[in-house]
Design a protein around this motif. Structure first.
Motif, PDB file in Angstrom:
ATOM      1  N   LEU A  58       3.379   6.811  -6.899  1.00  0.00           N
ATOM      2  CA  LEU A  58       2.493   7.796  -7.535  1.00  0.00           C
ATOM      3  C   LEU A  58       2.852   9.237  -7.172  1.00  0.00           C
ATOM      4  O   LEU A  58       2.272  10.171  -7.714  1.00  0.00           O
ATOM      5  CB  LEU A  58       1.038   7.530  -7.140  1.00  0.00           C
ATOM      6  CG  LEU A  58       0.391   6.251  -7.680  1.00  0.00           C
ATOM      7  CD1 LEU A  58      -1.068   6.190  -7.253  1.00  0.00           C
ATOM      8  CD2 LEU A  58       0.509   6.159  -9.192  1.00  0.00           C
ATOM      9  N   GLY A  59       3.768   9.389  -6.232  1.00  0.00           N
ATOM     10  CA  GLY A  59       4.229  10.732  -5.905  1.00  0.00           C
ATOM     11  C   GLY A  59       3.734  11.303  -4.590  1.00  0.00           C
ATOM     12  O   GLY A  59       3.828  12.521  -4.369  1.00  0.00           O
ATOM     13  N   ALA A  60       3.224  10.443  -3.705  1.00  0.00           N
ATOM     14  CA  ALA A  60       2.776  10.940  -2.403  1.00  0.00           C
ATOM     15  C   ALA A  60       3.936  11.611  -1.671  1.00  0.00           C
ATOM     16  O   ALA A  60       5.035  11.056  -1.590  1.00  0.00           O
ATOM     17  CB  ALA A  60       2.214   9.801  -1.562  1.00  0.00           C
ATOM     18  N   HIS A  61       3.676  12.801  -1.123  1.00  0.00           N
ATOM     19  CA  HIS A  61       4.708  13.512  -0.364  1.00  0.00           C
ATOM     20  C   HIS A  61       4.776  13.018   1.069  1.00  0.00           C
ATOM     21  O   HIS A  61       5.854  13.001   1.672  1.00  0.00           O
ATOM     22  CB  HIS A  61       4.410  15.021  -0.376  1.00  0.00           C
ATOM     23  CG  HIS A  61       5.439  15.838   0.328  1.00  0.00           C
ATOM     24  ND1 HIS A  61       6.720  16.020  -0.166  1.00  0.00           N
ATOM     25  CD2 HIS A  61       5.387  16.521   1.513  1.00  0.00           C
ATOM     26  CE1 HIS A  61       7.405  16.783   0.671  1.00  0.00           C
ATOM     27  NE2 HIS A  61       6.632  17.093   1.701  1.00  0.00           N
ATOM     28  N   ARG A  62       3.623  12.619   1.632  1.00  0.00           N
ATOM     29  CA  ARG A  62       3.574  12.062   2.980  1.00  0.00           C
ATOM     30  C   ARG A  62       2.520  10.962   3.052  1.00  0.00           C
ATOM     31  O   ARG A  62       1.437  11.077   2.481  1.00  0.00           O
ATOM     32  CB  ARG A  62       3.217  13.131   4.021  1.00  0.00           C
ATOM     33  CG  ARG A  62       4.303  14.118   4.333  1.00  0.00           C
ATOM     34  CD  ARG A  62       5.430  13.498   5.161  1.00  0.00           C
ATOM     35  NE  ARG A  62       6.448  14.495   5.470  1.00  0.00           N
ATOM     36  CZ  ARG A  62       7.499  14.739   4.701  1.00  0.00           C
ATOM     37  NH1 ARG A  62       7.661  14.061   3.570  1.00  0.00           N
ATOM     38  NH2 ARG A  62       8.390  15.655   5.055  1.00  0.00           N
ATOM     39  N   LEU A  63       2.861   9.902   3.777  1.00  0.00           N
ATOM     40  CA  LEU A  63       1.909   8.859   4.139  1.00  0.00           C
ATOM     41  C   LEU A  63       1.859   8.795   5.656  1.00  0.00           C
ATOM     42  O   LEU A  63       2.882   8.570   6.305  1.00  0.00           O
ATOM     43  CB  LEU A  63       2.333   7.499   3.567  1.00  0.00           C
ATOM     44  CG  LEU A  63       2.447   7.396   2.049  1.00  0.00           C
ATOM     45  CD1 LEU A  63       2.933   5.999   1.658  1.00  0.00           C
ATOM     46  CD2 LEU A  63       1.117   7.707   1.373  1.00  0.00           C
ATOM     47  N   PHE A 116       0.836  -1.201   0.000  1.00  0.00           N
ATOM     48  CA  PHE A 116       0.000   0.000   0.000  1.00  0.00           C
ATOM     49  C   PHE A 116       0.875   1.256   0.000  1.00  0.00           C
ATOM     50  O   PHE A 116       0.662   2.189  -0.789  1.00  0.00           O
ATOM     51  CB  PHE A 116      -0.904  -0.024   1.239  1.00  0.00           C
ATOM     52  CG  PHE A 116      -1.626   1.258   1.529  1.00  0.00           C
ATOM     53  CD1 PHE A 116      -2.831   1.549   0.914  1.00  0.00           C
ATOM     54  CD2 PHE A 116      -1.101   2.174   2.438  1.00  0.00           C
ATOM     55  CE1 PHE A 116      -3.493   2.740   1.184  1.00  0.00           C
ATOM     56  CE2 PHE A 116      -1.769   3.355   2.720  1.00  0.00           C
ATOM     57  CZ  PHE A 116      -2.964   3.640   2.093  1.00  0.00           C
ATOM     58  N   ALA A 117       1.853   1.279   0.891  1.00  0.00           N
ATOM     59  CA  ALA A 117       2.728   2.449   0.975  1.00  0.00           C
ATOM     60  C   ALA A 117       3.535   2.623  -0.302  1.00  0.00           C
ATOM     61  O   ALA A 117       3.632   3.732  -0.855  1.00  0.00           O
ATOM     62  CB  ALA A 117       3.657   2.308   2.176  1.00  0.00           C
ATOM     63  N   ALA A 118       4.105   1.549  -0.792  1.00  0.00           N
ATOM     64  CA  ALA A 118       4.984   1.633  -1.961  1.00  0.00           C
ATOM     65  C   ALA A 118       4.231   2.100  -3.199  1.00  0.00           C
ATOM     66  O   ALA A 118       4.745   2.908  -3.986  1.00  0.00           O
ATOM     67  CB  ALA A 118       5.627   0.276  -2.213  1.00  0.00           C
ATOM     68  N   TRP A 119       3.020   1.600  -3.402  1.00  0.00           N
ATOM     69  CA  TRP A 119       2.237   1.994  -4.573  1.00  0.00           C
ATOM     70  C   TRP A 119       2.027   3.516  -4.588  1.00  0.00           C
ATOM     71  O   TRP A 119       2.204   4.172  -5.618  1.00  0.00           O
ATOM     72  CB  TRP A 119       0.895   1.276  -4.560  1.00  0.00           C
ATOM     73  CG  TRP A 119      -0.012   1.683  -5.688  1.00  0.00           C
ATOM     74  CD1 TRP A 119      -1.033   2.585  -5.643  1.00  0.00           C
ATOM     75  CD2 TRP A 119       0.044   1.204  -7.041  1.00  0.00           C
ATOM     76  NE1 TRP A 119      -1.628   2.694  -6.876  1.00  0.00           N
ATOM     77  CE2 TRP A 119      -0.994   1.867  -7.755  1.00  0.00           C
ATOM     78  CE3 TRP A 119       0.859   0.290  -7.709  1.00  0.00           C
ATOM     79  CZ2 TRP A 119      -1.232   1.624  -9.110  1.00  0.00           C
ATOM     80  CZ3 TRP A 119       0.622   0.048  -9.067  1.00  0.00           C
ATOM     81  CH2 TRP A 119      -0.406   0.715  -9.741  1.00  0.00           C
ATOM     82  N   HIS A 120       1.691   4.063  -3.445  1.00  0.00           N
ATOM     83  CA  HIS A 120       1.385   5.492  -3.410  1.00  0.00           C
ATOM     84  C   HIS A 120       2.637   6.355  -3.378  1.00  0.00           C
ATOM     85  O   HIS A 120       2.613   7.497  -3.868  1.00  0.00           O
ATOM     86  CB  HIS A 120       0.443   5.770  -2.234  1.00  0.00           C
ATOM     87  CG  HIS A 120      -0.900   5.133  -2.433  1.00  0.00           C
ATOM     88  ND1 HIS A 120      -1.308   4.018  -1.728  1.00  0.00           N
ATOM     89  CD2 HIS A 120      -1.898   5.418  -3.313  1.00  0.00           C
ATOM     90  CE1 HIS A 120      -2.513   3.666  -2.161  1.00  0.00           C
ATOM     91  NE2 HIS A 120      -2.884   4.490  -3.105  1.00  0.00           N
ATOM     92  N   ASP A 146      -5.445   8.924 -13.913  1.00  0.00           N
ATOM     93  CA  ASP A 146      -5.247   9.042 -15.359  1.00  0.00           C
ATOM     94  C   ASP A 146      -4.021   9.870 -15.685  1.00  0.00           C
ATOM     95  O   ASP A 146      -3.465   9.762 -16.785  1.00  0.00           O
ATOM     96  CB  ASP A 146      -6.477   9.691 -16.008  1.00  0.00           C
ATOM     97  CG  ASP A 146      -7.722   8.833 -15.907  1.00  0.00           C
ATOM     98  OD1 ASP A 146      -7.586   7.603 -15.732  1.00  0.00           O
ATOM     99  OD2 ASP A 146      -8.834   9.393 -15.996  1.00  0.00           O
ATOM    100  N   ALA A 147      -3.632  10.734 -14.761  1.00  0.00           N
ATOM    101  CA  ALA A 147      -2.477  11.615 -14.917  1.00  0.00           C
ATOM    102  C   ALA A 147      -1.836  11.755 -13.541  1.00  0.00           C
ATOM    103  O   ALA A 147      -2.408  11.304 -12.544  1.00  0.00           O
ATOM    104  CB  ALA A 147      -2.922  12.979 -15.456  1.00  0.00           C
ATOM    105  N   PRO A 148      -0.646  12.347 -13.441  1.00  0.00           N
ATOM    106  CA  PRO A 148      -0.040  12.514 -12.118  1.00  0.00           C
ATOM    107  C   PRO A 148      -1.009  13.161 -11.134  1.00  0.00           C
ATOM    108  O   PRO A 148      -1.692  14.142 -11.454  1.00  0.00           O
ATOM    109  CB  PRO A 148       1.168  13.406 -12.402  1.00  0.00           C
ATOM    110  CG  PRO A 148       1.557  13.054 -13.800  1.00  0.00           C
ATOM    111  CD  PRO A 148       0.264  12.807 -14.514  1.00  0.00           C
ATOM    112  N   VAL A 149      -1.077  12.600  -9.928  1.00  0.00           N
ATOM    113  CA  VAL A 149      -2.042  13.058  -8.931  1.00  0.00           C
ATOM    114  C   VAL A 149      -1.868  14.542  -8.643  1.00  0.00           C
ATOM    115  O   VAL A 149      -2.850  15.300  -8.573  1.00  0.00           O
ATOM    116  CB  VAL A 149      -1.909  12.223  -7.635  1.00  0.00           C
ATOM    117  CG1 VAL A 149      -2.826  12.767  -6.543  1.00  0.00           C
ATOM    118  CG2 VAL A 149      -2.220  10.749  -7.916  1.00  0.00           C
ATOM    119  N   ALA A 150      -0.635  14.988  -8.465  1.00  0.00           N
ATOM    120  CA  ALA A 150      -0.385  16.395  -8.149  1.00  0.00           C
ATOM    121  C   ALA A 150      -0.902  17.313  -9.252  1.00  0.00           C
ATOM    122  O   ALA A 150      -1.472  18.377  -8.982  1.00  0.00           O
ATOM    123  CB  ALA A 150       1.100  16.619  -7.917  1.00  0.00           C
TER     124      ALA A 150
END
Length: 314
Positions: A27-32, A20-24, A107-111
């Protein structure tokens, strides 16, 4: 650049939490912000070692600091934890509260997607797609997914066409929520997370919009044996619990999922539950064709093993 993050309360094997952590992170998550709902010292250490993860063990000392005893219902624990992070003004511009078996499919980068939202938008809804158990030559990391139609009348008609034997107790053929989850601007001072909504000063979901460019892949029922292993808890206290409302009113022939599954089990036992799972949750060729005809079939590749190996080798 817009920074986004996720908050989750997890009680799952370490392998699944790390996936779960690695997938996000990919995707470019700045914080989990990950709250462990059960002790796991090794997992806690592994998560804390990653610079973009803030991991918290929610033991007795943690709950004492939150002002009382550990809430009995896991849904309450989830919302308390998520609201605590939101109230701290986390190091992100947007924060979503999701579960360990849910994965963003953008569909595109989350940010970039979040950056396009007008200032008046304060919360943006992620609509779910449910993963189907592999069959008919489909094997992970490739998944077939069923989507949901937002219009209630259309969804009801589709449910009756797709799953006639079980339509009384299903909503779009989903076993879990159709409501989705929310990204919330962290500038929304005083907001409180709920499972599917956010509240501020008595107002639900201020500045709400649909975030159609990001789906929420829910890996809720991807294997019959695992589904049965979780069935008792979900039927008593989780997503099939008795207090949830039916998709169709009782006076119109509807019944809750709790009632329908109980009736199936009373009549045919585990074999009946397995037959239900095969019909509703398995990527049978006939179901895939029917979903495609309704415009509800989605496909995605989720190579969770590869993502986990990139961020948590060994």
């Amino acid at each position: 650049m817009i920074r986004w993050g996720l908050v989750a309360t997890v009680k799952a094997p370490a392998r699944e939490v790390l996936a779960f952590a690695a997938w996000h992170l990919d995707l470019g998550a700045h914080r989990l912000y990950i709250h462990l709902d059960a002790p796991d010292a090794e997992l806690l250490a592994g998560l804390k070692a990653h610079p973009k993860i803030r991991a918290t063990l929610t033991g007795p000392g943690y709950w004492a600091k939150q002002g009382g005893r550990r809430p009995e219902k896991h849904q309450v624990r989830q919302t308390v934890n998520a609201t605590r992070v939101l109230a701290r003004r986390p190091e992100v511009d947007w924060l979503a509260h999701i579960d360990v078996d849910e994965f963003l499919l953008p569909d595109a980068p989350v940010a970039e997607t979040l950056a396009t939202l007008p200032d008046a938008v304060l919360c943006a809804r992620l609509r779910p797609v449910e993963a189907l158990a592999p069959a008919a030559g489909i094997a992970p990391p490739d998944w077939a997914l069923k989507a949901v139609t937002l219009d209630r009348a259309t969804r009801r008609a589709q449910t009756e066409r797709l799953f006639p034997a079980y339509a009384r107790g299903l909503d779009g053929g989903f076993l879990s929520h159709v409501a989705g989850k929310l990204f919330v601007r962290t500038s929304l001072v005083g907001a409180e997370f709920r499972i599917h909504n956010v509240l501020r000063d008595g107002e639900q979901n201020p500045g709400h919009t649909e975030l159609r460019a990001i789906a929420l892949c829910h890996m809720h029922a991807t294997d019959a044996d695992r589904w049965l292993a979780h069935y008792r808890f979900r039927h008593a206290r989780g997503s099939y619990r008795p207090d949830l409302k039916p998709a169709r009113p009782a006076e119109d022939g509807g019944m809750t999922l709790h009632q329908m599954l109980a009736a199936i089990e009373a009549e045919a036992g585990e074999a009946g539950l397995r037959a239900f799972f095969d019909t509703v949750c398995t990527a049978r060729p006939a179901l895939l064709s029917a979903l495609e005809a309704e415009g509800l079939l989605r496909r995605a590749t989720l190579d969770l093993d590869a993502a986990r190996a990139r961020h948590f080798p060994g």
